[in-house]
Design a protein around this motif. Structure first.
Motif, PDB file in Angstrom:
ATOM      1  N   ASN A 103       6.728   6.993   3.634  1.00 36.86           N
ATOM      2  CA  ASN A 103       5.865   6.327   2.675  1.00 36.86           C
ATOM      3  C   ASN A 103       4.418   6.560   3.028  1.00 36.86           C
ATOM      4  OD1 ASN A 103       8.149   3.951   1.869  1.00 36.86           O
ATOM      5  ND2 ASN A 103       6.636   4.628   0.353  1.00 36.86           N
ATOM      6  N   TYR A 160       0.821  -1.223   0.000  1.00 35.04           N
ATOM      7  CA  TYR A 160       0.000   0.000   0.000  1.00 35.04           C
ATOM      8  C   TYR A 160       0.848   1.263   0.000  1.00 35.04           C
ATOM      9  CZ  TYR A 160      -3.757  -3.249   0.986  1.00 35.04           C
ATOM     10  OH  TYR A 160      -4.650  -4.283   0.908  1.00 35.04           O
ATOM     11  N   LYS A 161       2.163   1.077  -0.132  1.00 36.26           N
ATOM     12  CA  LYS A 161       3.030   2.254  -0.083  1.00 36.26           C
ATOM     13  C   LYS A 161       2.914   3.048  -1.372  1.00 36.26           C
ATOM     14  CE  LYS A 161       6.397   0.799   3.324  1.00 36.26           C
ATOM     15  NZ  LYS A 161       7.735   0.212   3.559  1.00 36.26           N
ATOM     16  N   ASP A 162       2.718   4.329  -1.221  1.00 34.37           N
ATOM     17  CA  ASP A 162       2.667   5.245  -2.348  1.00 34.37           C
ATOM     18  C   ASP A 162       4.081   5.769  -2.582  1.00 34.37           C
ATOM     19  OD1 ASP A 162       1.365   6.636  -4.290  1.00 34.37           O
ATOM     20  OD2 ASP A 162      -0.278   7.210  -2.963  1.00 34.37           O
ATOM     21  N   THR A 163       4.204   6.718  -3.481  1.00 35.34           N
ATOM     22  CA  THR A 163       5.523   7.272  -3.811  1.00 35.34           C
ATOM     23  C   THR A 163       6.307   7.651  -2.562  1.00 35.34           C
ATOM     24  OG1 THR A 163       4.266   8.314  -5.541  1.00 35.34           O
ATOM     25  CG2 THR A 163       6.614   8.871  -5.397  1.00 35.34           C
ATOM     26  N   LYS A 164       7.493   7.118  -2.527  1.00 33.23           N
ATOM     27  CA  LYS A 164       8.355   7.324  -1.361  1.00 33.23           C
ATOM     28  C   LYS A 164       8.974   8.720  -1.379  1.00 33.23           C
ATOM     29  CE  LYS A 164      12.219   4.796  -1.210  1.00 33.23           C
ATOM     30  NZ  LYS A 164      12.894   3.510  -1.001  1.00 33.23           N
ATOM     31  N   LYS A 215      -6.178   1.680  -4.572  1.00 30.50           N
ATOM     32  CA  LYS A 215      -5.395   1.398  -5.777  1.00 30.50           C
ATOM     33  C   LYS A 215      -6.174   0.711  -6.872  1.00 30.50           C
ATOM     34  CE  LYS A 215      -0.659   1.894  -4.456  1.00 30.50           C
ATOM     35  NZ  LYS A 215       0.455   1.248  -3.792  1.00 30.50           N
ATOM     36  N   LEU A 239       0.627   5.936   2.686  1.00 31.17           N
ATOM     37  CA  LEU A 239      -0.066   4.718   2.274  1.00 31.17           C
ATOM     38  C   LEU A 239      -1.304   5.101   1.488  1.00 31.17           C
ATOM     39  CD1 LEU A 239       0.195   2.851   5.696  1.00 31.17           C
ATOM     40  CD2 LEU A 239       1.606   2.455   3.662  1.00 31.17           C
ATOM     41  N   SER A 240      -1.607   4.283   0.496  1.00 35.25           N
ATOM     42  CA  SER A 240      -2.787   4.554  -0.314  1.00 35.25           C
ATOM     43  C   SER A 240      -3.637   3.293  -0.373  1.00 35.25           C
ATOM     44  CB  SER A 240      -2.323   4.988  -1.699  1.00 35.25           C
ATOM     45  OG  SER A 240      -3.398   4.854  -2.594  1.00 35.25           O
TER      46      SER A 240
END
Ligand code: FRU
Length: 498
Positions: free
Chosen positions: A491, A341-345, A497, A493-494
């Motif tokens: 990170n 669930y990590k979005d752009t770091k 998706k 979280l999203s």
């Protein structure tokens, strides 16, 4: 109400409505993780207990299901566990189904009121449709009360090493160990716990299982044993024991034989991780020990400032057993599924802290759901301090004090704290046991909780908070010695998706 919505976690499990406490009956089957929980569907404080139910494909996002077990004339449905009876040892399956068998405690509230002592007993229920619907066993209870008030929270598991079912039960100030071949007839084999560890309160919600010591072929047995009151920082808390098991008796390792009350074997040093237990039936190819706890504390759980629902679970964690220089310890890590669930770091270069520094704010990333990682090199003998804060002056401060070798969390300015005097008035601390020269930190942040994993999970601190406005800043604070924060990654979280 709106007030409520701002406290609803983004990804930690909460029931849509009403009261929740302990995780119960955790099992995995055919791609689904099941989580049952102590549930009172008619109010937002503790009441006649049911087993609520939720399912997940990855232990991160949960879907609430219909209530699994309702109280009946024998009592409320207190905490317990579930196993998948692959070989139908129980005989509950008649047409080739795979029975899922749950054991719970009947708590007879009427008997209790009448002044009896034998009002808690152990009973079975089974499901032939992978946990959707449940039938209570006709000859309940399967373990009668021997005349002891606190006699509850059976945790069963398949002991492949000794080819038997094992069940651990919390009995006032100790753990009873039972064995069975069919999940119905149980024989008590031994007792553990008298004169060892902390006994300020009642022992509750045990868990017991073998673990491979990381980096070796050695097996040690772990007994997790919740305690309330008597938690390291007051209220409820969860110590653990490590030892050997011969199929009948648990013998703690030498280092724990005379374990004093004030010891350093706790699953979590924060105030808000209680009654945690592990999933059964995790496939061998996976091999993980997967754990989830109730992210609250009996000190104030019934008074936290939400109305619609009350209380959440921790993030699911994998447990690891490691041999350190002088003992064995359990390390916890957030499950790797969270990474999906990590979005752009966002990466930040090294920050030298000789004054208060803002590390991230909402112009960089939303801090309402995020994983934050960083390292502090040359860490020994330094005080470090961090805060999460918002635009209306709420803050939660945490860090490490070299003089006492302790991590701490201070919630005294964390927004709403006045609902209970035990929420913000005491700074929680946890000892650092690691001897690493640097400090590694991972923080799992949600709207109303932070779970800090220090030293790769050797010391964990989980606490909840209720800010008046969302967290908008993550800061490093000036202490008496300057320090640098390195390898910072944030990170967000999203969860939308698909
Ligand atoms: C632990 C506990 C258990 C009991 C349950 C009742 O939090 O007290 O011992 O089974 O809660 O809801």
């Amino acid at each position: 109400t709106n007030k409520d919505a701002m406290y609803r976690p983004n990804f930690h499990f909460t029931p849509k409505a009403h009261w929740m406490n302990d995780p119960n009956g955790l099992f995995y089957l055919n791609g689904t993780y099941h989580l049952f929980f102590q549930y009172y569907p008619e109010g937002n404080v503790w009441g006649p207990m049911h087993w609520g139910h939720a399912t997940s494909k990855d232990m991160v996002t949960w879907e609430e299901q219909p209530i699994a077990l309702f109280p009946d004339e024998k009592g409320y449905i207190f905490s317990g566990s579930a196993v998948v009876d692959i070989n139908n040892t129980s005989g509950f399956a008649k047409n080739g189904e795979t029975p899922v068998v749950a054991m719970f405690t009947y708590h007879d509230a009427i008997k209790e009121k009448e002044g009896a002592v034998d009002y808690q007993s152990q009973a079975l229920a089974y499901s032939l449709d992978e946990g959707k619907t449940w039938t209570k066993y006709k000859n309940n209870p399967v373990i009668k009360n021997p005349g002891i008030k606190d006699f509850r929270d059976p945790k069963m598991f398949r002991d492949e090493i000794h080819n038997q079912w094992v069940m651990v039960l919390a009995v006032l100030d100790r753990t009873y160990i039972y064995t069975s071949s069919n999940l119905i007839d149980w024989s008590k084999q031994s007792e553990f716990g008298l004169g060892i560890g902390k006994h300020d309160g009642v022992w509750e919600c045990p868990d017991f299982f073998p673990m491979q010591v990381e980096g070796s072929n050695d097996i040690k047995w772990v007994l997790i044993q919740s305690l309330n009151p008597g938690g390291y920082n007051g209220g409820s808390g969860t110590p653990y024991f490590i030892g050997d098991f011969d199929g009948k008796t648990f013998t703690p390792i030498e280092q724990m034989k005379n374990l004093p009350e004030d010891h350093t074997y706790w699953i979590d040093y924060g105030k808000d991780n209680y009654a945690g237990v592990t999933w059964s039936n995790i496939p061998d190819e996976d091999g993980r020990k997967l754990f989830i706890g109730w992210m609250s504390n009996w000190l104030y759980a019934q008074e936290v400032p939400t109305e619609t629902w009350r209380n959440a679970m921790t993030v699911a964690r994998s447990l690891h057993l490691k041999k350190t220089e002088d003992t064995y310890r359990i390390f916890s890590k957030p499950v790797k599924e969270l990474d999906d669930y990590k979005d752009t770091k966002i990466e930040k270069s090294s920050v030298v802290v000789d004054k208060n520094v803002s590390i991230v704010d909402t112009t960089d990333a939303s801090l309402e759901k995020a994983v934050i990682k960083f390292k502090i090199p040359d860490f020994e003998e330094k005080d470090v301090a961090f805060s999460f804060s918002n635009t209306v002056g709420d803050s939660i401060i945490f860090g490490y004090k070299a003089k006492t070798h302790r991590f701490y969390i201070d919630r005294s300015k964390a927004g709403k704290i006045d609902f209970n005097k035990d929420f913000g008035n005491h700074v929680s601390t946890g000892p650092r046991t690691s001897k690493e020269t640097y400090l590694a930190v991972t923080i799992v942040l949600d709207k109303t909780s932070m779970e800090i994993f220090y030293d790769h999970g050797e010391t964990v601190m989980t606490e909840i908070f209720f800010f008046n406005k969302p967290v908008s800043n993550f800061n490093a604070l000036k202490t008496n010695s300057s320090y640098s924060v390195e390898d910072i990654t944030i990170n967000p979280l999203s969860f939308n998706k698909n």
